[in-house]
Write a protein that holds these residues in place. Sequence first.
Motif, PDB file in Angstrom:
ATOM      1  N   GLU A   1       0.836  -1.208   0.000  1.00 24.50           N
ATOM      2  CA  GLU A   1       0.000   0.000   0.000  1.00 24.50           C
ATOM      3  C   GLU A   1       0.866   1.252   0.000  1.00 24.50           C
ATOM      4  O   GLU A   1       1.952   1.257   0.560  1.00 24.50           O
ATOM      5  CB  GLU A   1      -0.903  -0.002   1.240  1.00 24.50           C
ATOM      6  CG  GLU A   1      -2.141  -0.847   1.014  1.00 24.50           C
ATOM      7  CD  GLU A   1      -3.116  -0.760   2.176  1.00 24.50           C
ATOM      8  OE1 GLU A   1      -3.334   0.351   2.683  1.00 24.50           O
ATOM      9  OE2 GLU A   1      -3.628  -1.828   2.548  1.00 24.50           O
ATOM     10  N   GLY A   2       0.359   2.280  -0.636  1.00 28.56           N
ATOM     11  CA  GLY A   2       1.043   3.571  -0.597  1.00 28.56           C
ATOM     12  C   GLY A   2       2.098   3.752  -1.662  1.00 28.56           C
ATOM     13  O   GLY A   2       2.667   4.837  -1.789  1.00 28.56           O
ATOM     14  N   VAL A   3       2.398   2.705  -2.437  1.00 26.14           N
ATOM     15  CA  VAL A   3       3.378   2.854  -3.516  1.00 26.14           C
ATOM     16  C   VAL A   3       2.615   3.272  -4.777  1.00 26.14           C
ATOM     17  O   VAL A   3       1.633   2.629  -5.148  1.00 26.14           O
ATOM     18  CB  VAL A   3       4.142   1.533  -3.762  1.00 26.14           C
ATOM     19  CG1 VAL A   3       5.098   1.664  -4.939  1.00 26.14           C
ATOM     20  CG2 VAL A   3       4.914   1.140  -2.515  1.00 26.14           C
ATOM     21  N   PRO A   4       3.038   4.360  -5.438  1.00 24.30           N
ATOM     22  CA  PRO A   4       2.319   4.825  -6.628  1.00 24.30           C
ATOM     23  C   PRO A   4       2.202   3.732  -7.688  1.00 24.30           C
ATOM     24  O   PRO A   4       3.166   3.011  -7.945  1.00 24.30           O
ATOM     25  CB  PRO A   4       3.185   5.981  -7.141  1.00 24.30           C
ATOM     26  CG  PRO A   4       4.009   6.411  -5.979  1.00 24.30           C
ATOM     27  CD  PRO A   4       4.183   5.204  -5.100  1.00 24.30           C
ATOM     28  N   ALA A   5       0.997   3.603  -8.251  1.00 20.07           N
ATOM     29  CA  ALA A   5       0.746   2.575  -9.259  1.00 20.07           C
ATOM     30  C   ALA A   5      -0.181   3.149 -10.322  1.00 20.07           C
ATOM     31  O   ALA A   5      -1.059   3.950 -10.025  1.00 20.07           O
ATOM     32  CB  ALA A   5       0.127   1.341  -8.609  1.00 20.07           C
ATOM     33  N   TRP A   6       0.039   2.749 -11.547  1.00 21.30           N
ATOM     34  CA  TRP A   6      -0.781   3.201 -12.669  1.00 21.30           C
ATOM     35  C   TRP A   6      -1.345   1.963 -13.384  1.00 21.30           C
ATOM     36  O   TRP A   6      -0.620   0.976 -13.553  1.00 21.30           O
ATOM     37  CB  TRP A   6       0.052   3.999 -13.661  1.00 21.30           C
ATOM     38  CG  TRP A   6       0.417   5.371 -13.207  1.00 21.30           C
ATOM     39  CD1 TRP A   6      -0.246   6.537 -13.495  1.00 21.30           C
ATOM     40  CD2 TRP A   6       1.545   5.774 -12.405  1.00 21.30           C
ATOM     41  NE1 TRP A   6       0.387   7.614 -12.919  1.00 21.30           N
ATOM     42  CE2 TRP A   6       1.482   7.176 -12.240  1.00 21.30           C
ATOM     43  CE3 TRP A   6       2.587   5.074 -11.776  1.00 21.30           C
ATOM     44  CZ2 TRP A   6       2.430   7.890 -11.502  1.00 21.30           C
ATOM     45  CZ3 TRP A   6       3.524   5.780 -11.040  1.00 21.30           C
ATOM     46  CH2 TRP A   6       3.443   7.161 -10.913  1.00 21.30           C
ATOM     47  N   PRO A   7      -2.606   2.014 -13.830  1.00 26.01           N
ATOM     48  CA  PRO A   7      -3.180   0.863 -14.525  1.00 26.01           C
ATOM     49  C   PRO A   7      -2.450   0.545 -15.818  1.00 26.01           C
ATOM     50  O   PRO A   7      -2.315  -0.622 -16.192  1.00 26.01           O
ATOM     51  CB  PRO A   7      -4.624   1.277 -14.812  1.00 26.01           C
ATOM     52  CG  PRO A   7      -4.787   2.681 -14.362  1.00 26.01           C
ATOM     53  CD  PRO A   7      -3.554   3.123 -13.663  1.00 26.01           C
ATOM     54  N   GLU A   8      -2.010   1.595 -16.522  1.00 34.47           N
ATOM     55  CA  GLU A   8      -1.218   1.404 -17.748  1.00 34.47           C
ATOM     56  C   GLU A   8       0.095   2.164 -17.559  1.00 34.47           C
ATOM     57  O   GLU A   8       0.545   2.334 -16.450  1.00 34.47           O
ATOM     58  CB  GLU A   8      -2.007   1.901 -18.961  1.00 34.47           C
ATOM     59  CG  GLU A   8      -3.274   1.080 -19.187  1.00 34.47           C
ATOM     60  CD  GLU A   8      -4.007   1.472 -20.470  1.00 34.47           C
ATOM     61  OE1 GLU A   8      -3.543   2.365 -21.195  1.00 34.47           O
ATOM     62  OE2 GLU A   8      -5.067   0.856 -20.728  1.00 34.47           O
ATOM     63  N   GLY A   9       0.690   2.615 -18.645  1.00 33.65           N
ATOM     64  CA  GLY A   9       1.934   3.368 -18.542  1.00 33.65           C
ATOM     65  C   GLY A   9       1.730   4.685 -17.805  1.00 33.65           C
ATOM     66  O   GLY A   9       0.666   5.295 -17.906  1.00 33.65           O
ATOM     67  N   ALA A  10       2.721   5.115 -17.051  1.00 28.08           N
ATOM     68  CA  ALA A  10       2.655   6.401 -16.359  1.00 28.08           C
ATOM     69  C   ALA A  10       3.201   7.476 -17.283  1.00 28.08           C
ATOM     70  O   ALA A  10       4.109   7.208 -18.068  1.00 28.08           O
ATOM     71  CB  ALA A  10       3.474   6.355 -15.087  1.00 28.08           C
ATOM     72  N   PRO A  11       2.661   8.697 -17.187  1.00 26.62           N
ATOM     73  CA  PRO A  11       3.293   9.799 -17.935  1.00 26.62           C
ATOM     74  C   PRO A  11       4.773   9.898 -17.541  1.00 26.62           C
ATOM     75  O   PRO A  11       5.093   9.824 -16.344  1.00 26.62           O
ATOM     76  CB  PRO A  11       2.510  11.034 -17.474  1.00 26.62           C
ATOM     77  CG  PRO A  11       1.217  10.495 -16.940  1.00 26.62           C
ATOM     78  CD  PRO A  11       1.525   9.124 -16.389  1.00 26.62           C
ATOM     79  N   ALA A  12       5.653  10.014 -18.533  1.00 28.64           N
ATOM     80  CA  ALA A  12       7.093   9.951 -18.271  1.00 28.64           C
ATOM     81  C   ALA A  12       7.530  10.934 -17.190  1.00 28.64           C
ATOM     82  O   ALA A  12       8.321  10.599 -16.305  1.00 28.64           O
ATOM     83  CB  ALA A  12       7.872  10.192 -19.556  1.00 28.64           C
ATOM     84  N   ALA A  13       6.989  12.145 -17.222  1.00 33.02           N
ATOM     85  CA  ALA A  13       7.412  13.168 -16.247  1.00 33.02           C
ATOM     86  C   ALA A  13       7.031  12.745 -14.822  1.00 33.02           C
ATOM     87  O   ALA A  13       7.817  12.920 -13.889  1.00 33.02           O
ATOM     88  CB  ALA A  13       6.781  14.510 -16.591  1.00 33.02           C
ATOM     89  N   GLU A  14       5.832  12.150 -14.680  1.00 33.55           N
ATOM     90  CA  GLU A  14       5.404  11.710 -13.332  1.00 33.55           C
ATOM     91  C   GLU A  14       6.291  10.570 -12.825  1.00 33.55           C
ATOM     92  O   GLU A  14       6.708  10.559 -11.676  1.00 33.55           O
ATOM     93  CB  GLU A  14       3.955  11.209 -13.378  1.00 33.55           C
ATOM     94  CG  GLU A  14       2.930  12.312 -13.313  1.00 33.55           C
ATOM     95  CD  GLU A  14       1.507  11.749 -13.280  1.00 33.55           C
ATOM     96  OE1 GLU A  14       1.228  10.861 -12.444  1.00 33.55           O
ATOM     97  OE2 GLU A  14       0.690  12.211 -14.095  1.00 33.55           O
ATOM     98  N   LEU A  15       6.564   9.618 -13.719  1.00 30.33           N
ATOM     99  CA  LEU A  15       7.384   8.478 -13.326  1.00 30.33           C
ATOM    100  C   LEU A  15       8.805   8.927 -12.983  1.00 30.33           C
ATOM    101  O   LEU A  15       9.377   8.510 -11.972  1.00 30.33           O
ATOM    102  CB  LEU A  15       7.391   7.428 -14.434  1.00 30.33           C
ATOM    103  CG  LEU A  15       8.032   6.083 -14.102  1.00 30.33           C
ATOM    104  CD1 LEU A  15       7.416   5.455 -12.856  1.00 30.33           C
ATOM    105  CD2 LEU A  15       7.907   5.135 -15.280  1.00 30.33           C
TER     106      LEU A  15
END
Length: 147
Positions: free
Chosen positions: A126-140
Amino acid sequence: MSLIEGGCRCGAVRYTLALDALPRTYACHCRDCQTWSGSAFSQQTFLPEAALNVTGLLAVFEMRYPSDRVSTQRMCGVCHTRIYNTNSARPGVVVVRAGTLDRSDELEVVAHIWVKRKQPWLTLPEGVPAWPEGAPAAELMGVLAPR
Ligand SMILES: [Zn+2]
Ligand SMILES: [Zn+2]
Protein backbone atom coordinates in the motif's frame (compact mmCIF):
# COMPACT_ATOMS: atom_id res chain seq x y z
CA MET A 1 30.52 9.67 -6.08
CA SER A 2 30.77 5.94 -5.49
CA LEU A 3 30.68 3.57 -8.41
CA ILE A 4 27.63 1.40 -8.71
CA GLU A 5 28.23 -1.73 -10.75
CA GLY A 6 26.38 -4.47 -12.49
CA GLY A 7 26.69 -7.02 -15.24
CA CYS A 8 25.32 -10.02 -17.06
CA ARG A 9 25.07 -13.61 -15.88
CA CYS A 10 28.25 -14.84 -17.60
CA GLY A 11 30.47 -11.86 -16.75
CA ALA A 12 31.34 -10.83 -20.32
CA VAL A 13 29.48 -7.52 -19.92
CA ARG A 14 30.05 -5.26 -16.94
CA TYR A 15 28.85 -1.71 -16.38
CA THR A 16 29.15 1.14 -13.94
CA LEU A 17 26.64 3.87 -13.09
CA ALA A 18 28.02 7.29 -12.24
CA LEU A 19 25.50 8.00 -9.46
CA ASP A 20 25.75 9.08 -5.83
CA ALA A 21 23.44 6.29 -4.64
CA LEU A 22 21.60 3.26 -5.93
CA PRO A 23 18.85 4.35 -8.32
CA ARG A 24 15.18 4.09 -7.33
CA THR A 25 13.43 1.52 -9.48
CA TYR A 26 9.95 0.72 -10.79
CA ALA A 27 8.22 -2.45 -11.84
CA CYS A 28 6.45 -2.79 -15.19
CA HIS A 29 3.80 -5.50 -15.26
CA CYS A 30 2.93 -5.22 -18.97
CA ARG A 31 2.69 -8.30 -21.17
CA ASP A 32 5.75 -7.24 -23.17
CA CYS A 33 7.87 -7.06 -20.01
CA GLN A 34 6.55 -10.40 -18.83
CA THR A 35 7.57 -11.96 -22.15
CA TRP A 36 10.92 -10.13 -22.37
CA SER A 37 11.88 -11.15 -18.85
CA GLY A 38 10.23 -14.57 -18.74
CA SER A 39 8.90 -13.46 -15.36
CA ALA A 40 5.98 -11.62 -13.74
CA PHE A 41 7.34 -8.10 -14.27
CA SER A 42 10.49 -6.22 -15.15
CA GLN A 43 12.31 -4.08 -12.58
CA GLN A 44 14.09 -1.14 -14.11
CA THR A 45 15.13 2.48 -13.81
CA PHE A 46 15.54 5.52 -16.04
CA LEU A 47 18.99 7.11 -16.13
CA PRO A 48 20.76 9.73 -18.22
CA GLU A 49 22.74 7.92 -20.91
CA ALA A 50 25.93 9.66 -19.76
CA ALA A 51 25.70 7.95 -16.34
CA LEU A 52 26.07 4.47 -17.86
CA ASN A 53 29.44 3.06 -18.90
CA VAL A 54 29.43 -0.45 -20.37
CA THR A 55 32.38 -2.74 -21.11
CA GLY A 56 32.07 -5.94 -23.14
CA LEU A 57 30.35 -6.86 -26.37
CA LEU A 58 26.63 -6.12 -26.55
CA ALA A 59 24.10 -7.72 -28.87
CA VAL A 60 21.51 -5.24 -30.17
CA PHE A 61 17.88 -5.87 -31.03
CA GLU A 62 15.62 -3.17 -32.46
CA MET A 63 11.89 -3.40 -31.95
CA ARG A 64 9.76 -1.04 -34.05
CA TYR A 65 6.30 -0.33 -32.66
CA PRO A 66 3.24 0.57 -34.78
CA SER A 67 3.63 4.16 -33.54
CA ASP A 68 7.05 4.12 -35.30
CA ARG A 69 8.90 4.49 -32.04
CA VAL A 70 11.92 2.19 -31.87
CA SER A 71 13.06 0.40 -28.74
CA THR A 72 16.71 -0.66 -28.95
CA GLN A 73 17.50 -3.49 -26.57
CA ARG A 74 21.07 -4.29 -25.49
CA MET A 75 21.95 -7.75 -24.27
CA CYS A 76 25.22 -9.46 -23.39
CA GLY A 77 26.60 -10.76 -26.70
CA VAL A 78 27.51 -14.07 -25.05
CA CYS A 79 24.76 -15.03 -22.58
CA HIS A 80 22.06 -12.61 -23.84
CA THR A 81 21.17 -11.21 -20.43
CA ARG A 82 19.19 -8.01 -21.07
CA ILE A 83 21.16 -5.06 -19.73
CA TYR A 84 19.40 -1.89 -20.90
CA ASN A 85 17.44 -0.27 -23.68
CA THR A 86 16.89 3.11 -25.24
CA ASN A 87 13.77 4.39 -26.94
CA SER A 88 13.53 6.85 -29.81
CA ALA A 89 10.74 8.60 -27.87
CA ARG A 90 13.17 9.41 -25.00
CA PRO A 91 16.53 10.46 -26.45
CA GLY A 92 19.41 10.55 -23.96
CA VAL A 93 17.66 8.24 -21.49
CA VAL A 94 18.58 4.62 -20.81
CA VAL A 95 16.32 2.06 -19.13
CA VAL A 96 18.54 -0.26 -17.09
CA ARG A 97 17.36 -3.75 -15.99
CA ALA A 98 17.75 -3.28 -12.26
CA GLY A 99 18.16 -6.99 -11.53
CA THR A 100 21.56 -6.86 -13.24
CA LEU A 101 22.96 -4.54 -10.54
CA ASP A 102 25.40 -6.22 -8.15
CA ARG A 103 23.46 -4.73 -5.21
CA SER A 104 19.99 -5.57 -6.55
CA ASP A 105 19.01 -6.86 -3.11
CA GLU A 106 19.21 -3.28 -1.79
CA LEU A 107 16.95 -1.72 -4.42
CA GLU A 108 13.66 -0.05 -3.64
CA VAL A 109 10.67 -0.36 -5.99
CA VAL A 110 8.93 3.02 -5.73
CA ALA A 111 6.32 2.70 -8.49
CA HIS A 112 4.34 0.09 -10.42
CA ILE A 113 3.04 0.55 -13.95
CA TRP A 114 0.70 -1.52 -16.13
CA VAL A 115 -0.84 -3.03 -13.00
CA LYS A 116 -3.94 -4.03 -14.97
CA ARG A 117 -1.70 -6.79 -16.37
CA LYS A 118 -0.25 -7.69 -12.97
CA GLN A 119 -0.23 -11.39 -12.11
CA PRO A 120 -3.18 -12.01 -9.75
CA TRP A 121 -1.10 -13.70 -7.03
CA LEU A 122 1.08 -10.61 -6.62
CA THR A 123 -0.07 -8.11 -3.96
CA LEU A 124 1.45 -4.64 -4.17
CA PRO A 125 2.38 -2.80 -0.97
CA GLU A 126 0.00 0.00 0.00
CA GLY A 127 1.04 3.57 -0.60
CA VAL A 128 3.38 2.85 -3.52
CA PRO A 129 2.32 4.82 -6.63
CA ALA A 130 0.75 2.58 -9.26
CA TRP A 131 -0.78 3.20 -12.67
CA PRO A 132 -3.18 0.86 -14.52
CA GLU A 133 -1.22 1.40 -17.75
CA GLY A 134 1.93 3.37 -18.54
CA ALA A 135 2.65 6.40 -16.36
CA PRO A 136 3.29 9.80 -17.94
CA ALA A 137 7.09 9.95 -18.27
CA ALA A 138 7.41 13.17 -16.25
CA GLU A 139 5.40 11.71 -13.33
CA LEU A 140 7.38 8.48 -13.33
CA MET A 141 10.71 10.31 -13.51
CA GLY A 142 9.53 12.49 -10.61
CA VAL A 143 8.89 9.42 -8.46
CA LEU A 144 12.25 7.93 -9.47
CA ALA A 145 14.24 11.12 -8.85
CA PRO A 146 16.86 10.67 -6.11
CA ARG A 147 15.75 11.93 -2.66
ZN1 LIG B 1 26.97 -12.50 -20.42
ZN1 LIG C 1 6.55 -3.20 -19.57
